[in-house]
Design a protein around this motif. Structure first.
Motif, mmCIF file in Angstrom:
data_model
loop_
_atom_site.group_PDB
_atom_site.id
_atom_site.type_symbol
_atom_site.label_atom_id
_atom_site.label_comp_id
_atom_site.label_asym_id
_atom_site.label_seq_id
_atom_site.Cartn_x
_atom_site.Cartn_y
_atom_site.Cartn_z
ATOM 1 N N SER A 82 -5.952 2.277 9.923
ATOM 2 C CA SER A 82 -6.170 2.761 8.563
ATOM 3 C C SER A 82 -7.653 3.076 8.416
ATOM 4 C CB SER A 82 -5.755 1.676 7.572
ATOM 5 O OG SER A 82 -6.160 2.025 6.276
ATOM 6 N N ASP A 84 -10.617 2.873 6.704
ATOM 7 C CA ASP A 84 -11.142 2.104 5.585
ATOM 8 C C ASP A 84 -12.591 2.487 5.360
ATOM 9 O OD1 ASP A 84 -11.662 0.336 3.581
ATOM 10 O OD2 ASP A 84 -11.344 -1.470 4.770
ATOM 11 N N GLY A 114 -6.409 -6.222 -2.643
ATOM 12 C CA GLY A 114 -4.969 -6.015 -2.674
ATOM 13 C C GLY A 114 -4.432 -5.497 -4.005
ATOM 14 N N SER A 116 -3.641 -2.908 -7.181
ATOM 15 C CA SER A 116 -3.227 -1.501 -7.227
ATOM 16 C C SER A 116 -4.437 -0.595 -7.497
ATOM 17 C CB SER A 116 -2.151 -1.283 -8.288
ATOM 18 O OG SER A 116 -2.629 -1.623 -9.577
ATOM 19 N N THR A 119 -6.164 -0.050 -4.208
ATOM 20 C CA THR A 119 -5.338 0.845 -3.387
ATOM 21 C C THR A 119 -5.551 2.302 -3.794
ATOM 22 O OG1 THR A 119 -3.684 -0.874 -3.051
ATOM 23 C CG2 THR A 119 -2.980 1.401 -2.671
ATOM 24 N N LYS A 122 -9.043 3.492 -2.749
ATOM 25 C CA LYS A 122 -9.109 3.801 -1.327
ATOM 26 C C LYS A 122 -8.438 5.142 -1.016
ATOM 27 C CE LYS A 122 -9.459 -0.865 0.572
ATOM 28 N NZ LYS A 122 -8.845 -1.866 1.458
ATOM 29 N N GLU A 123 -7.320 5.423 -1.678
ATOM 30 C CA GLU A 123 -6.649 6.725 -1.480
ATOM 31 C C GLU A 123 -7.547 7.859 -1.925
ATOM 32 O OE1 GLU A 123 -2.908 6.422 -3.531
ATOM 33 O OE2 GLU A 123 -2.097 5.001 -2.075
#
Length: 127
Positions: A82, A84, A114, A116, A119, A122-123
């Motif tokens: 992944s 990162d 961890g 949302s 997440t 990061k996207e």
């Protein structure tokens, strides 16, 4: 020429991905080092070796545009881990140092590992 134009993009890519312990962004001067068995058609030449045993593995030649977005897209498609690019900063000094060397910089404060929100952040960093 082209190598000098790529240098700041390449250095920024290495900095952005330094949190990926099994991904190495390396610069090799093939005019000063032997690169037997690897075709170098022109400069710069970018090659990607997948992780693992290299005995019978041929590198993947990169032929795309030399932009940060295209290089990240290429790595995203070929890297088994992944990507990162999000770094944990714990102090004001770390934030100041990061902002001074990363332009532009997006910083997300006060989220749990961890979550949302992290997440999604990061996207967005990969887009």
């Amino acid at each position: 020429g082209h190598c000098k134009k790529l240098a700041p993009i390449y250095e920024s890519l290495a900095t952005r991905l330094k949190g990926n312990d099994d991904l190495v962004i390396a610069k090799v001067d093939s005019t000063a080092n032997e690169v037997e068995g690897h075709s170098i058609a022109g400069y710069p030449t970018l090659k990607f070796w997948p992780a693992g045993d290299k005995t019978d593995v041929e590198p993947i030649d990169y032929s795309g545009d030399k932009s940060m977005k295209d290089l990240l897209d290429f790595l995203g498609k070929n890297y088994s881990g992944s990507l990162d690019m999000v770094q944990k900063l714990s102090t004001v000094d770390e934030v100041d140092s990061y902002v001074a060397t990363h332009s532009p910089a997006a910083i997300l404060f006060g989220v749990e590992e961890g979550s949302s929100e992290l997440t999604i952040f990061k996207e967005l960093a990969l887009s």
